[in-house]
Design a protein around this motif. Structure first.
Motif, PDB file in Angstrom:
ATOM      1  N   THR A 126       0.819  -1.211   0.000  1.00 42.76           N
ATOM      2  CA  THR A 126       0.000   0.000   0.000  1.00 42.76           C
ATOM      3  C   THR A 126       0.852   1.261   0.000  1.00 42.76           C
ATOM      4  O   THR A 126       0.508   2.247  -0.662  1.00 42.76           O
ATOM      5  N   ARG A 175      -8.522 -10.294  -1.540  1.00 42.30           N
ATOM      6  CA  ARG A 175      -9.588  -9.350  -1.164  1.00 42.30           C
ATOM      7  C   ARG A 175      -9.177  -8.476   0.023  1.00 42.30           C
ATOM      8  O   ARG A 175      -9.566  -7.312   0.104  1.00 42.30           O
ATOM      9  N   TRP A 210     -11.415   4.429  -7.791  1.00 41.59           N
ATOM     10  CA  TRP A 210     -12.089   3.364  -8.517  1.00 41.59           C
ATOM     11  C   TRP A 210     -11.197   2.843  -9.646  1.00 41.59           C
ATOM     12  O   TRP A 210     -11.076   1.634  -9.849  1.00 41.59           O
ATOM     13  N   TYR A 213      -3.085 -10.026  -5.865  1.00 38.39           N
ATOM     14  CA  TYR A 213      -3.895  -9.438  -4.810  1.00 38.39           C
ATOM     15  C   TYR A 213      -4.774 -10.486  -4.136  1.00 38.39           C
ATOM     16  O   TYR A 213      -4.934 -11.611  -4.622  1.00 38.39           O
ATOM     17  N   LEU A 225      -7.109  -5.615  -1.388  1.00 37.59           N
ATOM     18  CA  LEU A 225      -7.987  -4.620  -2.017  1.00 37.59           C
ATOM     19  C   LEU A 225      -8.720  -3.800  -0.957  1.00 37.59           C
ATOM     20  O   LEU A 225      -8.885  -2.586  -1.122  1.00 37.59           O
ATOM     21  N   ARG A 250      -7.794  -5.263 -10.100  1.00 33.60           N
ATOM     22  CA  ARG A 250      -8.689  -6.414 -10.336  1.00 33.60           C
ATOM     23  C   ARG A 250      -8.604  -6.908 -11.776  1.00 33.60           C
ATOM     24  O   ARG A 250      -8.529  -8.104 -12.028  1.00 33.60           O
ATOM     25  N   TYR A 300      -6.227  -1.286   0.381  1.00 31.75           N
ATOM     26  CA  TYR A 300      -6.052  -0.218  -0.603  1.00 31.75           C
ATOM     27  C   TYR A 300      -7.224   0.761  -0.519  1.00 31.75           C
ATOM     28  O   TYR A 300      -7.031   1.972  -0.463  1.00 31.75           O
ATOM     29  N   ALA A 301      -8.435   0.228  -0.555  1.00 31.77           N
ATOM     30  CA  ALA A 301      -9.631   1.080  -0.545  1.00 31.77           C
ATOM     31  C   ALA A 301      -9.701   1.927   0.721  1.00 31.77           C
ATOM     32  O   ALA A 301      -9.977   3.131   0.658  1.00 31.77           O
ATOM     33  N   LEU A 361      -8.305   0.666  -8.152  1.00 28.40           N
ATOM     34  CA  LEU A 361      -8.793  -0.628  -7.659  1.00 28.40           C
ATOM     35  C   LEU A 361      -9.241  -1.523  -8.805  1.00 28.40           C
ATOM     36  O   LEU A 361      -8.962  -2.734  -8.809  1.00 28.40           O
ATOM     37  N   GLU A 362      -9.910  -0.945  -9.779  1.00 26.15           N
ATOM     38  CA  GLU A 362     -10.381  -1.725 -10.919  1.00 26.15           C
ATOM     39  C   GLU A 362      -9.210  -2.225 -11.765  1.00 26.15           C
ATOM     40  O   GLU A 362      -9.243  -3.341 -12.281  1.00 26.15           O
TER      41      GLU A 362
END
Length: 136
Positions: free
Chosen positions: A9, A43, A66, A41, A46, A73, A49-50, A69-70
């Motif tokens: 991160t 979950r 967004w 990654y 993620l 993924r 990160y979020a 993160l996208e």
């Protein structure tokens, strides 16, 4: 050549805050976006990160969050690691280590600006070291 890497991160945040396009953290994230680094990654990664990207002190735009993160993924590989039994100074970092360990046979790296948070291992590298590996 493509490289698998777990991006800590702190590397992600540093890249997004940097005004220097030549900084190693910016180059690492550029390598994620151009496909030279395939992010690994889980979950929980993620979620971290979020959570960090949404901290008010950073003032990141929701669209940027967004997009980042996208991208992880979409371009990354989700990993479901086995427990390693490793004890870290900050156990919140364990998921990053275990994801990298799970994909070591594929040559995975863990890219971090906080190497002191992890055991000394050749696959745990700084952003500058990761870029040296890629640019060889």
């Amino acid at each position: 050549m493509k490289y698998y890497a777990v991006v800590d991160t702190n590397v992600l945040i540093s890249a997004l805050l940097s005004k220097n396009e030549d900084s190693a953290t910016v180059k690492v994230m550029g390598a994620v976006f151009d496909g030279r680094i395939i992010p690994l990654y889980h979950r929980d990664i993620l979620a971290e990160y979020a959570e960090v990207l949404h901290r008010k002190k950073f003032h990141f735009d929701e669209k940027l969050i967004w997009t980042v993160l996208e991208a992880v993924r979409q371009f990354g590989v989700e990993v479901f690691p086995q427990p390693t039994g490793e004890i870290l100074a900050d156990m919140d970092d364990l998921i990053f280590y275990e994801v990298a360990m799970e994909k070591r046979e594929a040559g995975a790296y863990l890219v971090t600006g906080n190497q002191k948070h992890y055991p000394v291992r050749s696959f745990i590298v700084t952003p500058a070291e990761m870029m040296e590996i890629i640019e060889k």
